[in-house]
Write an enzyme that holds these catalytic residues in place. Structure first.
Site, PDB file in Angstrom:
ATOM      1  N   ARG A 365       6.153  34.273  26.304  1.00 11.92           N
ATOM      2  CA  ARG A 365       5.714  33.706  27.572  1.00 11.92           C
ATOM      3  C   ARG A 365       4.345  33.035  27.503  1.00 11.92           C
ATOM      4  O   ARG A 365       4.031  32.222  28.340  1.00 11.92           O
ATOM      5  CB  ARG A 365       5.717  34.783  28.657  1.00 11.92           C
ATOM      6  N   VAL A 366       3.518  33.393  26.521  1.00 12.12           N
ATOM      7  CA  VAL A 366       2.211  32.737  26.471  1.00 12.12           C
ATOM      8  C   VAL A 366       1.954  31.990  25.157  1.00 12.12           C
ATOM      9  O   VAL A 366       1.094  31.145  25.079  1.00 12.12           O
ATOM     10  CB  VAL A 366       1.047  33.734  26.709  1.00 12.12           C
TER      11      VAL A 366
END
Ligand code: ATP
Ligand code: MG
Length: 495
Positions: A365-366
């Site tokens: 997600r990052v």
């Protein structure tokens, strides 16, 4: 000699100044000691999480404060703690010795060396449990942490300071992925901490040898709480590993990587302790605070702000599933705490595809913002290609007359799956990954038969290195492909 002063005033002054140096210890005694757990009477002011001392230099950790008794887990030699033994407060929380001397060493969670390299001279002591850095103390994840695996670095990129879960059934290559990531940090300056929880001694011995063979042991600390060790040391191991990484991140301003292998066994050790303490069991018999157990550990991973030195701690927790069930209690907990997961699937593994990453449900997600531009340029369509391939592959088995487009998608999917295979302990450098993925995703090597892809990859990279070494270093330096570079690359691959 001065005359003694026996005047009334003199005596009065002496009385006023009189002081005996005394300390008082709060003490209690053991009511019951069994299975590494001691019930203690006394210690009215003891705090939760405080260390207590038993005779013979044995220490315990306070877990439960009840109305009339205190329940402690005994850290070492628990059979030596008897009913009626005295117990003292220490007014200290548990800490661990840290310092450069730990690099290259194998220790237990108490800090005792487990290798034959002699005593360790610590530089400082760090608390085992600590608050995680706050929002102001952090900065966004921006710098990549390369695993050296094509499929991971392209599809589920990891950034320094990120928490990425490695999840899968038994024997699907979880540990191998983690260890190879350590191996790939050889020339990156990243220091690693590997925490082995509830594993066989033989597995850990093999892994230490593997790290040593690849000359990365000197940048690694191993914390080992084997299956044969008491539940309390298995419970403590990840916090200890985290504290060691925290020391390097905060004091030495270093980038660190910490691996918890694995948190399923950690949760099970905690469940054992809790049940022995007669805490009420909840879902899957785990105590209610098992989520907090892992969240407070993983929250300590961070990329620190520049004011604090800019060090980082990247965490790769590992969780074992049963029959690919990622909706069980511990997997769902840890999935929701981390910034993404790499899902390794037994069916894929047994199909001979390694690493056995399921591209559909593996996400980061990052990490995308930490990915270098060149990698984004070459892997943009990869996830879609693989997803379409999986979907069409299933129904293509039942039909013989496929249209051209479907045939093309199937061929490309097969090629990419083949191209993303990678043997263990063969990490690939960033520029090489970009080159080979470029050839694949742009459909430039469709004519090559699948069984010769591995051979092609080797030859292609070697030829590139020989004739276009400057171009390769340009990609590595710039981290992006510009049009001139791309045109040259295309021409070369065509040839
Ligand atoms: P466990 O559940 O027992 O901890 P695991 O999921 O950690 O297993 P590993 O021990 O890493 O799995 O790997 C299982 C086996 O697969 C090992 O023999 C390892 O050498 C092999 N293996 C894993 N990844 C690869 C790879 N990329 N290429 C070749 N072999 C691999
Ligand atoms: Mg393993």
């Amino acid at each position: 000699m001065a005359m003694k002063d026996f005047s009334i005033e003199g005596i009065q002054q002496k009385i006023e100044r009189f002081d005996i140096d005394t300390t008082s210890d709060e003490a209690g005694y053991v009511i019951e000691s069994a299975d590494g757990i001691a019930r203690v009477h006394g210690l009215p002011h003891v705090e939760n999480g405080e260390m207590v001392e038993f005779p013979n230099n044995i220490f315990g950790l306070v877990f439960n404060l009840e109305k009339d008794e205190v329940i402690c887990a005994i850290l070492e030699r628990h059979t030596a703690v008897r009913e009626g033994s005295w117990v003292k407060r220490t007014r200290r929380v548990m800490d661990i010795g840290v310092g450069d001397a730990l690099l290259g060493r194998v220790i237990d969670p108490i800090g005792n060396p487990l290798d034959e390299k002699g005593v360790i001279h610590f530089a400082a002591h760090y608390p085992v449990e600590r608050m995680s850095p706050g929002v102001i103390d952090r900065q966004p994840v921006r710098v990549p942490l390369q695993t050296g695996y094509k499929i991971v670095d392209s599809l589920v990129p990891i950034g320094r300071g990120q928490r990425e879960l490695i999840i899968g059934d038994r024997q699907t290559g979880k540990t191998t992925l983690a260890i190879d990531t350590i191996i790939n940090q050889k020339n990156t300056g990243v220091l690693s901490v590997y925490v082995a929880i509830g594993q066989k001694q033989a597995t850990v011995v093999k892994l230490v040898a593997e790290l040593s063979r690849h000359n990365v042991l000197a940048n690694t600390v191993i914390v080992n709480a084997p299956a044969s060790s008491p539940a309390i040391t298995q419970y403590l191991a990840p916090y200890v590993g985290c504290a060691i990484a925290e020391y390097f991140m905060c004091e030495k301003k270093r980038d660190t990587l910490v691996i918890y292998d694995d948190l399923s066994k950690h949760a099970a050790a905690y469940r054992n302790i809790s049940l022995l303490m007669r805490r009420p069991p909840g879902r899957e018999a785990f105590p209610g605070d098992v989520f907090y157990l892992h969240s407070r550990l993983l929250e300590r991973a961070a990329k620190l702000s520049n004011e604090l030195g800019g060090g980082s701690m990247t965490a790769l927790p590992i969780v074992e599933t049963q029959e690919n069930d990622i909706s069980a209690y511990i997997p769902t907990n840890v999935i929701s705490i981390t910034d993404g997961q790499i899902f390794l699937e037994a069916d894929i593994f047994n199909g001979g595809i390694r690493p056995a990453v399921n591209a559909g449900i593996s996400v980061s997600r990052v990490g995308g913002s930490a990915q270098k531009k060149a990698m984004r340029q070459v892997s943009g369509t990869l996830r879609i290609d693989l997803a379409q391939f999986r979907e069409k592959e299933a129904f293509s088995m039942f039909s013989s007359d496929l249209d051209e487009e479907t045939k093309m998608q199937l061929a490309k999917g097969r090629l990419m799956v083949e191209l993303l295979k990678q043997n263990k302990a063969c990490p690939m450098e960033f520029a090489d990954q970009v080159l080979i993925l470029y050839a694949g995703t742009h459909g430039l090597i469709m004519e090559i038969p699948l069984e010769r892809i591995a051979e092609f990859e080797k030859g292609f990279l070697a030829a590139f290195e020989k004739r276009y070494a400057s171009m390769r270093s340009e990609i590595a330096e710039k981290g992006a492909l510009d049009t001139a570079l791309e045109a040259k690359l295309r021409a070369f691959i065509k040839k």
